[in-house]
Motif scaffolding. Sequence first.
Motif, PDB file in Angstrom:
ATOM      1  N   GLY A 116     -19.973  -7.723  -4.686  1.00 25.98           N
ATOM      2  CA  GLY A 116     -20.859  -6.592  -4.917  1.00 25.98           C
ATOM      3  C   GLY A 116     -20.520  -5.794  -6.162  1.00 25.98           C
ATOM      4  O   GLY A 116     -20.767  -4.587  -6.210  1.00 25.98           O
ATOM      5  N   GLY A 117     -19.928  -6.438  -7.163  1.00 29.38           N
ATOM      6  CA  GLY A 117     -19.586  -5.732  -8.398  1.00 29.38           C
ATOM      7  C   GLY A 117     -18.341  -4.879  -8.297  1.00 29.38           C
ATOM      8  O   GLY A 117     -18.102  -4.025  -9.141  1.00 29.38           O
ATOM      9  N   ARG A 118     -17.516  -5.107  -7.272  1.00 29.11           N
ATOM     10  CA  ARG A 118     -16.301  -4.315  -7.093  1.00 29.11           C
ATOM     11  C   ARG A 118     -15.075  -5.193  -7.306  1.00 29.11           C
ATOM     12  O   ARG A 118     -15.056  -6.344  -6.882  1.00 29.11           O
ATOM     13  N   ILE A 119     -14.068  -4.625  -7.965  1.00 29.22           N
ATOM     14  CA  ILE A 119     -12.805  -5.331  -8.151  1.00 29.22           C
ATOM     15  C   ILE A 119     -11.663  -4.448  -7.676  1.00 29.22           C
ATOM     16  O   ILE A 119     -11.783  -3.226  -7.648  1.00 29.22           O
ATOM     17  N   GLN A 120     -10.588  -5.092  -7.299  1.00 28.91           N
ATOM     18  CA  GLN A 120      -9.397  -4.366  -6.860  1.00 28.91           C
ATOM     19  C   GLN A 120      -8.215  -4.857  -7.672  1.00 28.91           C
ATOM     20  O   GLN A 120      -8.074  -6.054  -7.917  1.00 28.91           O
ATOM     21  N   VAL A 121      -7.378  -3.921  -8.072  1.00 24.16           N
ATOM     22  CA  VAL A 121      -6.140  -4.257  -8.773  1.00 24.16           C
ATOM     23  C   VAL A 121      -4.997  -3.729  -7.912  1.00 24.16           C
ATOM     24  O   VAL A 121      -4.939  -2.538  -7.611  1.00 24.16           O
ATOM     25  N   ASP A 122      -4.121  -4.637  -7.509  1.00 25.03           N
ATOM     26  CA  ASP A 122      -2.940  -4.270  -6.725  1.00 25.03           C
ATOM     27  C   ASP A 122      -1.734  -4.337  -7.644  1.00 25.03           C
ATOM     28  O   ASP A 122      -1.568  -5.311  -8.392  1.00 25.03           O
ATOM     29  N   ALA A 123      -0.898  -3.311  -7.602  1.00 26.97           N
ATOM     30  CA  ALA A 123       0.309  -3.270  -8.432  1.00 26.97           C
ATOM     31  C   ALA A 123       1.512  -2.970  -7.550  1.00 26.97           C
ATOM     32  O   ALA A 123       1.418  -2.190  -6.595  1.00 26.97           O
ATOM     33  N   LEU A 124       2.625  -3.587  -7.881  1.00 27.74           N
ATOM     34  CA  LEU A 124       3.879  -3.358  -7.167  1.00 27.74           C
ATOM     35  C   LEU A 124       4.857  -2.640  -8.080  1.00 27.74           C
ATOM     36  O   LEU A 124       4.981  -2.982  -9.262  1.00 27.74           O
ATOM     37  N   HIS A 125       5.533  -1.664  -7.520  1.00 28.04           N
ATOM     38  CA  HIS A 125       6.557  -0.888  -8.229  1.00 28.04           C
ATOM     39  C   HIS A 125       5.998  -0.293  -9.529  1.00 28.04           C
ATOM     40  O   HIS A 125       6.537  -0.510 -10.616  1.00 28.04           O
ATOM     41  N   LEU A 126       4.945   0.477  -9.394  1.00 28.19           N
ATOM     42  CA  LEU A 126       4.309   1.124 -10.543  1.00 28.19           C
ATOM     43  C   LEU A 126       5.048   2.422 -10.871  1.00 28.19           C
ATOM     44  O   LEU A 126       5.258   3.266 -10.000  1.00 28.19           O
ATOM     45  N   HIS A 127       5.437   2.571 -12.119  1.00 31.39           N
ATOM     46  CA  HIS A 127       6.051   3.806 -12.605  1.00 31.39           C
ATOM     47  C   HIS A 127       4.958   4.606 -13.299  1.00 31.39           C
ATOM     48  O   HIS A 127       4.401   4.163 -14.294  1.00 31.39           O
ATOM     49  N   MET A 128       4.683   5.785 -12.760  1.00 30.40           N
ATOM     50  CA  MET A 128       3.643   6.627 -13.337  1.00 30.40           C
ATOM     51  C   MET A 128       4.164   8.054 -13.430  1.00 30.40           C
ATOM     52  O   MET A 128       4.429   8.688 -12.408  1.00 30.40           O
ATOM     53  N   ASP A 129       4.334   8.497 -14.658  1.00 28.98           N
ATOM     54  CA  ASP A 129       4.770   9.858 -14.930  1.00 28.98           C
ATOM     55  C   ASP A 129       6.093  10.199 -14.230  1.00 28.98           C
ATOM     56  O   ASP A 129       6.245  11.250 -13.614  1.00 28.98           O
ATOM     57  N   GLY A 130       7.052   9.270 -14.340  1.00 27.63           N
ATOM     58  CA  GLY A 130       8.386   9.509 -13.803  1.00 27.63           C
ATOM     59  C   GLY A 130       8.548   9.242 -12.322  1.00 27.63           C
ATOM     60  O   GLY A 130       9.628   9.445 -11.774  1.00 27.63           O
ATOM     61  N   VAL A 131       7.504   8.776 -11.644  1.00 33.24           N
ATOM     62  CA  VAL A 131       7.583   8.493 -10.206  1.00 33.24           C
ATOM     63  C   VAL A 131       7.269   7.014  -9.995  1.00 33.24           C
ATOM     64  O   VAL A 131       6.375   6.457 -10.631  1.00 33.24           O
ATOM     65  N   GLU A 132       8.032   6.368  -9.091  1.00 43.05           N
ATOM     66  CA  GLU A 132       7.766   4.970  -8.767  1.00 43.05           C
ATOM     67  C   GLU A 132       6.990   4.892  -7.448  1.00 43.05           C
ATOM     68  O   GLU A 132       7.364   5.530  -6.459  1.00 43.05           O
ATOM     69  N   PHE A 133       5.935   4.099  -7.468  1.00 46.73           N
ATOM     70  CA  PHE A 133       5.134   3.851  -6.270  1.00 46.73           C
ATOM     71  C   PHE A 133       5.281   2.374  -5.921  1.00 46.73           C
ATOM     72  O   PHE A 133       5.042   1.503  -6.761  1.00 46.73           O
ATOM     73  N   MET A 134       5.700   2.118  -4.688  1.00 47.32           N
ATOM     74  CA  MET A 134       5.959   0.746  -4.260  1.00 47.32           C
ATOM     75  C   MET A 134       4.688  -0.101  -4.273  1.00 47.32           C
ATOM     76  O   MET A 134       4.697  -1.223  -4.741  1.00 47.32           O
ATOM     77  N   GLU A 135       3.590   0.432  -3.725  1.00 46.61           N
ATOM     78  CA  GLU A 135       2.312  -0.287  -3.679  1.00 46.61           C
ATOM     79  C   GLU A 135       1.197   0.607  -4.180  1.00 46.61           C
ATOM     80  O   GLU A 135       1.047   1.733  -3.713  1.00 46.61           O
ATOM     81  N   THR A 136       0.439   0.092  -5.110  1.00 48.40           N
ATOM     82  CA  THR A 136      -0.670   0.845  -5.686  1.00 48.40           C
ATOM     83  C   THR A 136      -1.921  -0.017  -5.644  1.00 48.40           C
ATOM     84  O   THR A 136      -1.860  -1.211  -5.948  1.00 48.40           O
ATOM     85  N   ASN A 137      -3.045   0.579  -5.250  1.00 49.96           N
ATOM     86  CA  ASN A 137      -4.319  -0.132  -5.206  1.00 49.96           C
ATOM     87  C   ASN A 137      -5.364   0.655  -5.986  1.00 49.96           C
ATOM     88  O   ASN A 137      -5.635   1.803  -5.656  1.00 49.96           O
ATOM     89  N   PHE A 138      -5.898   0.035  -7.011  1.00 48.86           N
ATOM     90  CA  PHE A 138      -6.996   0.595  -7.792  1.00 48.86           C
ATOM     91  C   PHE A 138      -8.261  -0.153  -7.375  1.00 48.86           C
ATOM     92  O   PHE A 138      -8.248  -1.386  -7.330  1.00 48.86           O
ATOM     93  N   VAL A 139      -9.341   0.561  -7.098  1.00 49.14           N
ATOM     94  CA  VAL A 139     -10.624  -0.079  -6.818  1.00 49.14           C
ATOM     95  C   VAL A 139     -11.620   0.414  -7.853  1.00 49.14           C
ATOM     96  O   VAL A 139     -11.753   1.623  -8.072  1.00 49.14           O
ATOM     97  N   PHE A 140     -12.290  -0.518  -8.494  1.00 57.50           N
ATOM     98  CA  PHE A 140     -13.258  -0.234  -9.543  1.00 57.50           C
ATOM     99  C   PHE A 140     -14.608  -0.815  -9.162  1.00 57.50           C
ATOM    100  O   PHE A 140     -14.685  -1.723  -8.328  1.00 57.50           O
TER     101      PHE A 140
END
Length: 186
Positions: A116-140
């Motif tokens: 349906g025109g949607r994509i998901q990006v999964d990232a592991l151990h994302l460092h964003m602005d000095g903080v680490e996130f173990m699991e990150t999910n972007f939906v576009f």
Amino acid sequence: MARHFLKSTLAAGVLLAVGLALFGCKTTGTGAAQAPAAAPTGAPAPATQADPMADLERRMFLLPDGRDMSFVIVRAVGQGANESAAREAAQELTFADFRSWLNDSAQAHRVSYLGGGRIQVDALHLHMDGVEFMETNFVFHLTNFATAGKTIEGVILDRLVLDGRDLTRNAGLKAYELLLQRKIGL
């Protein structure tokens, strides 16, 4: 006489069954798969399904609200960026820039088409602005829009989930800001 009628009816039935079987082989059997019928001359070619993942990298990276993007541009100018350079960078920010940022900021990531025109990006151990996130999910979602007389293909960030918490509003702005800073060279 009844016997002759029965024989002729049986023979007609057998001929009909053989005829139907032969007809079925021509349309659905192996012969049809090996030699498809050619399209009549001048007939339009069948439409091919466009791959939604094709040319994904060159699509413009956008937030749902243009005011948020303008806010990030003003913040970048406040941090020392030239205003015209910041605006130009925002107009040239693509999904390839996003993937490049993920390559440097996360241990690993993958892109999946949801339909349906949607994509998901999964990232592991994302460092964003000095903080680490173990699991990150972007939906576009993929979109096309017209501006200044031309059509732009874009990906719009719909949702951002960090370690199971939906932080789309604030974290989406921060991700866009980090991408823009990187594009400008701040």
